[in-house]
Motif scaffolding. Structure first.
Motif, PDB file in Angstrom:
ATOM      1  N   THR A  42       0.839  -1.203   0.000  1.00 25.88           N
ATOM      2  CA  THR A  42       0.000   0.000   0.000  1.00 25.88           C
ATOM      3  C   THR A  42       0.872   1.251   0.000  1.00 25.88           C
ATOM      4  N   GLU A  43       2.172   1.053   0.027  1.00 28.52           N
ATOM      5  CA  GLU A  43       3.075   2.205   0.006  1.00 28.52           C
ATOM      6  C   GLU A  43       4.313   1.864  -0.815  1.00 28.52           C
ATOM      7  N   ALA A  44       5.023   2.902  -1.227  1.00 27.02           N
ATOM      8  CA  ALA A  44       6.244   2.697  -2.003  1.00 27.02           C
ATOM      9  C   ALA A  44       7.420   2.490  -1.060  1.00 27.02           C
ATOM     10  N   VAL A  45       8.359   1.656  -1.502  1.00 26.61           N
ATOM     11  CA  VAL A  45       9.624   1.504  -0.787  1.00 26.61           C
ATOM     12  C   VAL A  45      10.752   1.593  -1.814  1.00 26.61           C
ATOM     13  N   PRO A  46      11.709   2.461  -1.696  1.00 27.83           N
ATOM     14  CA  PRO A  46      11.713   3.533  -0.700  1.00 27.83           C
ATOM     15  C   PRO A  46      10.568   4.499  -0.934  1.00 27.83           C
ATOM     16  N   ALA A  47      10.179   5.181   0.146  1.00 28.83           N
ATOM     17  CA  ALA A  47       9.042   6.086   0.056  1.00 28.83           C
ATOM     18  C   ALA A  47       9.404   7.336  -0.754  1.00 28.83           C
ATOM     19  N   HIS A  48      10.682   7.735  -0.731  1.00 26.42           N
ATOM     20  CA  HIS A  48      11.130   8.948  -1.438  1.00 26.42           C
ATOM     21  C   HIS A  48      12.465   8.668  -2.110  1.00 26.42           C
ATOM     22  N   VAL A 138      21.228   7.699  -7.081  1.00 26.35           N
ATOM     23  CA  VAL A 138      19.923   8.017  -6.487  1.00 26.35           C
ATOM     24  C   VAL A 138      19.047   6.767  -6.549  1.00 26.35           C
ATOM     25  N   ARG A 139      18.461   6.409  -5.405  1.00 22.59           N
ATOM     26  CA  ARG A 139      17.475   5.316  -5.394  1.00 22.59           C
ATOM     27  C   ARG A 139      16.107   5.956  -5.493  1.00 22.59           C
ATOM     28  N   PRO A 140      15.467   5.788  -6.646  1.00 22.42           N
ATOM     29  CA  PRO A 140      14.176   6.457  -6.801  1.00 22.42           C
ATOM     30  C   PRO A 140      13.092   5.852  -5.912  1.00 22.42           C
ATOM     31  N   ALA A 141      12.125   6.658  -5.514  1.00 24.68           N
ATOM     32  CA  ALA A 141      10.966   6.161  -4.760  1.00 24.68           C
ATOM     33  C   ALA A 141      10.357   4.989  -5.515  1.00 24.68           C
ATOM     34  N   GLY A 142       9.995   3.924  -4.802  1.00 28.62           N
ATOM     35  CA  GLY A 142       9.347   2.778  -5.440  1.00 28.62           C
ATOM     36  C   GLY A 142      10.300   1.852  -6.159  1.00 28.62           C
ATOM     37  N   ASP A 143      11.607   2.061  -6.000  1.00 28.63           N
ATOM     38  CA  ASP A 143      12.590   1.244  -6.723  1.00 28.63           C
ATOM     39  C   ASP A 143      12.511  -0.226  -6.302  1.00 28.63           C
ATOM     40  N   ASP A 144      12.139  -0.481  -5.051  1.00 27.11           N
ATOM     41  CA  ASP A 144      11.988  -1.862  -4.570  1.00 27.11           C
ATOM     42  C   ASP A 144      10.538  -2.309  -4.707  1.00 27.11           C
ATOM     43  N   VAL A 145       9.620  -1.523  -4.167  1.00 26.03           N
ATOM     44  CA  VAL A 145       8.203  -1.895  -4.124  1.00 26.03           C
ATOM     45  C   VAL A 145       7.369  -0.677  -4.486  1.00 26.03           C
ATOM     46  N   ARG A 146       6.359  -0.898  -5.335  1.00 24.61           N
ATOM     47  CA  ARG A 146       5.423   0.186  -5.686  1.00 24.61           C
ATOM     48  C   ARG A 146       4.061  -0.126  -5.102  1.00 24.61           C
ATOM     49  N   PRO A 147       3.298   0.894  -4.731  1.00 24.44           N
ATOM     50  CA  PRO A 147       1.946   0.631  -4.228  1.00 24.44           C
ATOM     51  C   PRO A 147       1.177  -0.211  -5.236  1.00 24.44           C
ATOM     52  N   GLY A 148       0.474  -1.226  -4.757  1.00 23.98           N
ATOM     53  CA  GLY A 148      -0.285  -2.101  -5.651  1.00 23.98           C
ATOM     54  C   GLY A 148       0.478  -3.334  -6.086  1.00 23.98           C
ATOM     55  N   ASP A 149       1.803  -3.333  -5.905  1.00 27.22           N
ATOM     56  CA  ASP A 149       2.583  -4.533  -6.247  1.00 27.22           C
ATOM     57  C   ASP A 149       2.172  -5.701  -5.352  1.00 27.22           C
ATOM     58  N   THR A 150       2.041  -6.893  -5.944  1.00 21.73           N
ATOM     59  CA  THR A 150       1.934  -8.105  -5.122  1.00 21.73           C
ATOM     60  C   THR A 150       3.364  -8.516  -4.793  1.00 21.73           C
ATOM     61  N   VAL A 151       3.746  -8.283  -3.559  1.00 16.28           N
ATOM     62  CA  VAL A 151       5.141  -8.500  -3.169  1.00 16.28           C
ATOM     63  C   VAL A 151       5.380  -9.964  -2.816  1.00 16.28           C
ATOM     64  N   LEU A 152       4.423 -10.583  -2.110  1.00 14.36           N
ATOM     65  CA  LEU A 152       4.506 -12.003  -1.770  1.00 14.36           C
ATOM     66  C   LEU A 152       3.145 -12.635  -2.070  1.00 14.36           C
ATOM     67  N   GLU A 153       3.171 -13.772  -2.742  1.00 12.63           N
ATOM     68  CA  GLU A 153       1.927 -14.477  -3.054  1.00 12.63           C
ATOM     69  C   GLU A 153       1.405 -15.185  -1.815  1.00 12.63           C
ATOM     70  N   ALA A 154       0.090 -15.381  -1.755  1.00 12.02           N
ATOM     71  CA  ALA A 154      -0.472 -16.259  -0.720  1.00 12.02           C
ATOM     72  C   ALA A 154       0.190 -17.629  -0.867  1.00 12.02           C
ATOM     73  N   GLY A 155       0.491 -18.274   0.252  1.00 10.08           N
ATOM     74  CA  GLY A 155       1.147 -19.585   0.186  1.00 10.08           C
ATOM     75  C   GLY A 155       2.656 -19.501   0.274  1.00 10.08           C
ATOM     76  N   THR A 156       3.194 -18.278   0.326  1.00 10.86           N
ATOM     77  CA  THR A 156       4.643 -18.117   0.460  1.00 10.86           C
ATOM     78  C   THR A 156       5.077 -18.477   1.880  1.00 10.86           C
ATOM     79  N   THR A 157       6.180 -19.191   1.982  1.00  6.42           N
ATOM     80  CA  THR A 157       6.754 -19.456   3.296  1.00  6.42           C
ATOM     81  C   THR A 157       7.441 -18.194   3.810  1.00  6.42           C
ATOM     82  N   ILE A 158       7.214 -17.887   5.064  1.00 11.58           N
ATOM     83  CA  ILE A 158       7.844 -16.688   5.629  1.00 11.58           C
ATOM     84  C   ILE A 158       9.279 -17.038   6.022  1.00 11.58           C
ATOM     85  N   THR A 159      10.189 -16.723   5.100  1.00 13.54           N
ATOM     86  CA  THR A 159      11.622 -16.870   5.339  1.00 13.54           C
ATOM     87  C   THR A 159      12.101 -15.625   6.092  1.00 13.54           C
ATOM     88  N   PRO A 160      13.347 -15.620   6.556  1.00 13.79           N
ATOM     89  CA  PRO A 160      13.841 -14.391   7.179  1.00 13.79           C
ATOM     90  C   PRO A 160      13.690 -13.168   6.260  1.00 13.79           C
TER      91      PRO A 160
END
Ligand code: AMP
Ligand code: MG
Length: 415
Positions: A42-48, A138-160
């Motif tokens: 629901t948010e960007a990472v990095p945020a800015h 420069v690391r642009p906002a959202g370079d890792d994660v953008r709002p709306g991205d499915t970052v982990l699917e249901a059924g994913t094992t929670i690794t470290p």
């Protein structure tokens, strides 16, 4: 009694065990659990936009001609650390001293790493000796994660790392398929706990500590239900109390052909039990059943009646209980068993044909030839727990003559 093929026995057990109902757990307790819902950002990472380097935030156009021989001098108008919001823009001919992770100030469009700069005088000016393109370091906002991205699917094992991602996005608690609570009890009049001297005929209970540890290291919640005598009433009471407080129960002993093998008798009465002679060695007898919780609420809980011989108990846990409990914990069908790899036998793993698949206790190593190698870990009797303790794999020897040194063999990796 006809032997039941291993895959049939495994399918039967798995079919009776379904995933537990998802619940919320604190993020800190979620390692190894399976995510019940997809993680949608629901948010960007990095945020800015922020800097990947310590250095100076600049306007790339200002330093277009900069080099070692002809540095460009800029006015330093601010210093920015990670965690502080910029309160001043970078104008033409200006730079801001900036530390890794700090937000890029307005006006700046690139960062020159500190190694390509030199402070002038008191630091109110800086010489820049490298040209940079817009966006450098420069690391642009959202370079890792953008709002709306499915970052982990249901059924994913929670690794470290997945746990880190959940923390990064502020998800706590997290909805997971919970760890099954697994009760463990051993049965046998001959068993004693602790280090005291043994009377003739007694032996120390090794299965319960071993199975409790296997349950724990597999990521399930272990509950010690004690060491129970070969007594119908005592076994009944222990199984009923286990069924009331646990999601599954593991017993050891009392499932063979002897007069006091009462676990299968009690299981047959309490629930819906199938007693099998599985076509494997060790761990031939298995009593698997489901028992209603007292009061009859909820779904019946699985009971794994494992054989008493310690190596058989452990192998039966690996082949039947662990995959079924992982299924209850939400793991998908491809992730229920231990990893299986092909290896070269360094020692003789020969056997005789007897209609069964044998599981030989072996130690594994990754050789300089890029292949796994296995060697027998010692005595292969089902009572010889010491060899299992030296092993980190089970070599799978299909019915037949086994494997000679130098030949290849499948291995289940236990670590
Ligand atoms: P059972 O299946 O009860 O006939 O047990 C088979 C063999 O395993 C017997 O020699 C038992 O003494 C031994 N055994 C049973 N339970 C345990 C235990 N918890 N720890 C160590 N050995 C056991
Ligand atoms: Mg017994």
């Amino acid at each position: 009694l006809a032997l039941t093929p291993l895959d049939e026995a495994q399918s039967f057990v798995l079919a009776a065990c379904g995933p537990l109902r998802p619940t919320e757990v604190p993020l800190a307790d979620s390692l190894g659990c399976v995510l019940a819902d997809a993680l949608v950002a629901t948010e960007a990472v990095p945020a800015h936009d922020n800097t990947a380097m310590d250095g100076y935030a600049v306007r790339a156009a200002d330093v277009a001609g900069a080099s070692d021989g002809a540095p460009v001098r800029l006015r330093v108008v601010d210093t920015l650390y990670a965690g502080r919001a910029p309160d001043r823009a970078v104008g033409r001919g200006e730079a801001v001293r900036i530390m890794t992770g700090a937000l890029l100030p307005d006006g700046a469009d690139a960062v020159v790493m500190v190694e390509r700069t030199s402070r002038v005088g008191d630091g109110s000016e800086v010489d820049i000796s490298a040209a940079v393109e817009v966006g450098t370091h420069v690391r642009p906002a959202g370079d890792d994660v953008r709002p709306g991205d499915t970052v982990l699917e249901a059924g994913t094992t929670i690794t470290p790392a997945a746990l880190g991602v959940l923390a990064m996005l502020g998800v706590d608690p997290v909805m997971v398929t919970p760890r099954p609570v697994v009760g463990v009890l051993s049965t046998g009049d001959e068993l004693v706990a602790g280090s005291g001297a043994l009377e003739p005929g007694q032996l120390r209970d090794s299965n319960r500590p071993m199975l409790l540890s296997l349950v724990g290291t597999s990521g399930f919640d272990a509950v010690d239900l004690g060491c129970i005598p070969d007594d119908d009433g005592a076994i009944t009471a222990a199984l009923e109390s286990g069924a009331a407080s646990c999601d599954a129960v593991i017993t050891s002993g009392g499932v063979s052909m002897g007069d006091v093998d009462l676990v299968k008798v009690v299981l047959d009465r309490l629930g819906d039990m199938r007693w099998m002679q599985v076509a494997i060695k060790p761990a031939k007898p298995l009593a698997f059943g489901t028992v209603m919780r007292s009061g009859g609420f909820g779904r019946p809980i699985p009971v794994f009646g494992l054989p008493g011989n310690p190596v058989s108990s452990a192998v039966s846990f690996e082949l039947f209980a662990r995959p079924a409990l992982r299924k209850m914990m939400g793991y998908g069908s491809d992730h229920l068993g231990r990893p299986r790899v092909r290896a070269i036998a360094d020692t003789d793993l020969r056997r005789h044909a007897d209609g069964k698949v044998h599981f030989a206790r072996v130690s594994c190593r990754y050789g300089s030839d890029g292949l796994y190698h296995v060697a027998s870990a010692g005595g292969q009797g089902s009572h010889q727990l010491s060899a299992l303790a030296r092993a980190d794999g089970l070599a799978v020897l299909p019915d037949g003559e086994g494997v000679r040194p130098g030949e290849s063999v499948d291995v289940l990796l236990l670590t």
